[in-house]
Scaffold this active site. Structure first.
Site, PDB file in Angstrom:
ATOM      1  N   SER A  77     -26.685   9.847  -1.784  1.00  0.00           N
ATOM      2  CA  SER A  77     -25.535   9.299  -2.175  1.00  0.00           C
ATOM      3  C   SER A  77     -25.308   7.951  -2.017  1.00  0.00           C
ATOM      4  O   SER A  77     -25.429   7.557  -0.857  1.00  0.00           O
ATOM      5  CB  SER A  77     -24.479  10.240  -1.590  1.00  0.00           C
ATOM      6  N   PRO A  78     -24.972   7.269  -3.023  1.00  0.00           N
ATOM      7  CA  PRO A  78     -24.903   5.398  -2.757  1.00  0.00           C
ATOM      8  C   PRO A  78     -24.083   5.464  -1.641  1.00  0.00           C
ATOM      9  O   PRO A  78     -23.975   4.413  -0.681  1.00  0.00           O
ATOM     10  CB  PRO A  78     -24.542   5.165  -4.183  1.00  0.00           C
ATOM     11  N   SER A 123     -31.896   6.705  -7.313  1.00  0.00           N
ATOM     12  CA  SER A 123     -33.313   6.938  -7.551  1.00  0.00           C
ATOM     13  C   SER A 123     -33.795   7.663  -6.540  1.00  0.00           C
ATOM     14  O   SER A 123     -35.004   8.001  -6.897  1.00  0.00           O
ATOM     15  CB  SER A 123     -33.848   5.459  -7.851  1.00  0.00           C
ATOM     16  N   LYS A 125     -32.504  10.006  -4.699  1.00  0.00           N
ATOM     17  CA  LYS A 125     -31.707  11.222  -4.665  1.00  0.00           C
ATOM     18  C   LYS A 125     -30.645  11.183  -3.593  1.00  0.00           C
ATOM     19  O   LYS A 125     -30.473  12.082  -2.687  1.00  0.00           O
ATOM     20  CB  LYS A 125     -32.525  12.292  -4.728  1.00  0.00           C
ATOM     21  N   HIS A 152       0.824  -1.264   0.002  1.00  0.00           N
ATOM     22  CA  HIS A 152      -0.018  -0.112  -0.157  1.00  0.00           C
ATOM     23  C   HIS A 152       0.844   1.236  -0.029  1.00  0.00           C
ATOM     24  O   HIS A 152       0.435   2.334  -0.492  1.00  0.00           O
ATOM     25  CB  HIS A 152      -0.846   0.108   1.037  1.00  0.00           C
TER      26      HIS A 152
END
Ligand code: COA
Length: 516
Positions: free
Chosen positions: A318-319, A314, A316, A233
């Protein structure tokens, strides 16, 4: 195992491997290598399209750190060497099979990259000259605690041959690990087993010695056709690695058009190691240490297949905020309290930017999770709290992305105090600070076009590591915990998370659609 290792698993060449499994697997590896070299050409020519976030261009520096680089253990601190540019530029990759490393030149004398047909022939030569399975797993040394490894490293490279072999791996563009078979498991835990193979190799009996964990990028091709990668990383975050992976996966689907010129290529160079009794002893100690860590790691890789990011969109919402809130709900339902939660936010809007922390546990998220299971609360009230909590999360995200979060700032001050040898400011000695830094949930979204997921370990003994890749219609999760902690269980969190996501959808669907 370096705490900073992260792995991606998912791309599956099992279908391609039906028929003549071994040759098709080598063929797939050859095409994969060609695909990485194609991506490297874009890096070398600086023709990689600049990425944007919220309309702002992102720093592309991490792309220049992921190939031809390696972490080197040091007595006081580690360092990273990068051989991507200038005279030190390396023309080879390293390939490891049955714990035996090879240097494989992947450029012709005129500087053009080898094509898949040529690489295939070279891989076949490597395969056939490394069939013995009784070799010392020298790569396992790289899994030891960094201080022990630094001492073992100095000891290892005292021998001239060993030093040349180590340098060859360090300089190589990347590593390809052709793995030996892993134990067969049932279909329901297969994904988790593959994730573990990608992350740590399964222990000293299996494929952990078939790695050089300090190498920034190692592609792993399993015997059963599944494949993935593990990366160190320090030089980069997940997104550039995944962008490379996406490119390579697409590349492997293209038909082979160019035919190989039939000029015979030299045998790839076998990297030899002289194993003294002291080195053998270091290998044994590294094996013991690694096996304890492997036994302790509990990984659950799972697909949430009821919906993906299209549902929150859908509504509205934020996922990412929706998934983070579901994690808060899942954790609260399991433990009856919230916990300090880390989510990585990219700082690539800034030159050489890495990450800051989005603290997903907030007063708004607590209000929602407390209300969610209260029967006396109206659904509309719960929905309002859900929407407020996701908006609060999105606001924190925007704050973090623009350099206004608190964690890296505090870290900088703390490290400065240590460096200046001044007495530690009281803030850092406060119990509240310790609680706030004990991230029982360490999370990260690493989105990919490829249907895969990254995974990493927890950052505290009683915590979880949660990585996810939200696709349009499903979400891939990899959850980790430690078996030595009686209070945590990766499969349980996965179960609670699935229920939380479904309950949150049901809640939103049970009320009239917002006009927001
Ligand atoms: N209504 C409808 N759609 C919305 C929405 C809303 N209220 N809010 C967001 N969306 C849409 C976005 O436009 C975006 O659309 P796309 O799929 O077409 O691109 C999508 O939903 C996803 O947005 P969101 O879920 O809000 O997250 P994000 O993509 O902005 O990502 C972070 C948020 C924090 C993950 C991201 O900014 C980040 O920093 N990523 C890097 C993290 C990292 O480095 N991880 C690796 C560490 S090793």
């Amino acid at each position: 195992m370096n705490s900073g290792n992260q792995a991606a698993s998912g791309k599956d060449c099992r279908r391609a491997c039906r028929g003549e499994p071994r040759k098709l697997r080598t063929g797939f590896a050859a095409k994969l290598i060609e695909g990485v070299l194609d991506f490297k050409t874009m890096i070398d020519n600086e023709t990689l399209p600049v990425e944007y976030l919220g309309g702002k261009p992102l720093c592309m520096n991490q792309y220049y750190q992921i190939l031809s680089s390696c972490r080197i253990p040091g007595p006081k601190h580690d360092s990273i060497v990068n051989h991507a540019r200038g005279k030190k530029r390396s023309p080879h990759i390293s390939v490891v099979h049955n714990f035996q490393f090879f240097e494989l030149d992947v450029y012709n004398s005129d500087g053009s990259p080898l094509i898949a047909d040529q690489i295939f022939i070279q891989l076949e030569k490597i395969w056939n000259s490394s069939l013995q399975t009784n070799k010392e797993p020298i790569g396992i040394l790289t899994t030891n605690h960094r201080n022990s490894w630094a001492k073992a490293y100095n000891n290892l490279i005292k021998d001239k041959t060993n030093k040349e072999s180590v340098r060859s791996i360090e300089k190589s563009i990347f590593t390809v690990c052709l793995d030996a078979p892993m134990p067969r498991v049932s279909e329901d835990i297969y994904k988790s087993r593959v994730a573990a193979q990608m992350l740590h190799g399964g222990g000293s009996r299996w494929n952990s010695g078939n790695r050089w964990f300090d190498k920034t990028l190692q592609f792993i091709i399993a015997e059963d056709g599944s494949c993935g990668l593990v990366y160190e990383h320090a030089p980069s975050e997940g997104p550039p690695i995944v962008a490379l992976l996406d490119h390579v996966v697409e590349y492997t689907k293209k038909p082979q058009l160019v035919k190989s010129p039939m000029i015979p290529l030299p045998m790839p160079k076998k990297l030899r190691f002289n194993i003294t009794p002291e080195i053998k002893n270091d290998i044994e100690k590294a094996k013991q240490n690694l096996n304890i860590m492997v036994q302790d790691l509990d990984i659950k890789a799972t697909v949430f297949h009821y919906f993906g990011k299209s549902f929150p969109k859908s509504e509205k919402l934020s996922p990412d905020a929706f998934i983070q809130l579901a994690l808060q709900l899942a954790y609260y339902r399991m433990y009856g309290q919230p916990c300090a939660t880390y989510e990585s936010a990219s700082l690539r809007m800034f030159h050489l930017g890495r990450t800051d922390t989005i603290r997903s546990a907030s007063t708004s998220s607590l209000k929602f999770v407390e209300a969610m299971d209260k029967p006396n609360k109206q659904n509309q009230e719960k929905v309002d709290l859900l929407r407020k909590a996701t908006q609060a999360h999105r606001q924190y995200t925007d704050m973090a992305l623009t350099g206004n979060a608190i964690d890296r700032h505090l870290l900088g001050l703390k490290l400065q105090a240590i460096e200046d040898l001044v007495s530690m400011p009281e803030l850092f000695m406060d119990t509240a600070y310790a609680v706030a830094m004990h991230f029982n949930l360490s999370t990260s979204q690493v989105p990919a076009k490829t249907d895969c997921v990254m995974c990493f370990g927890p950052v505290v003994p009683d915590g979880y590591g949660v990585c996810y890749n939200p696709m349009e219609e499903h979400i891939n999760f990899a959850i980790s915990a430690f078996n030595s902690c009686a209070e945590t269980n990766a499969a349980s969190l996965a179960h609670y998370l699935e229920t939380a996501l479904l309950d949150m959808r049901l809640l939103l669907q049970s009320t009239p659609k917002s006009k927001l």
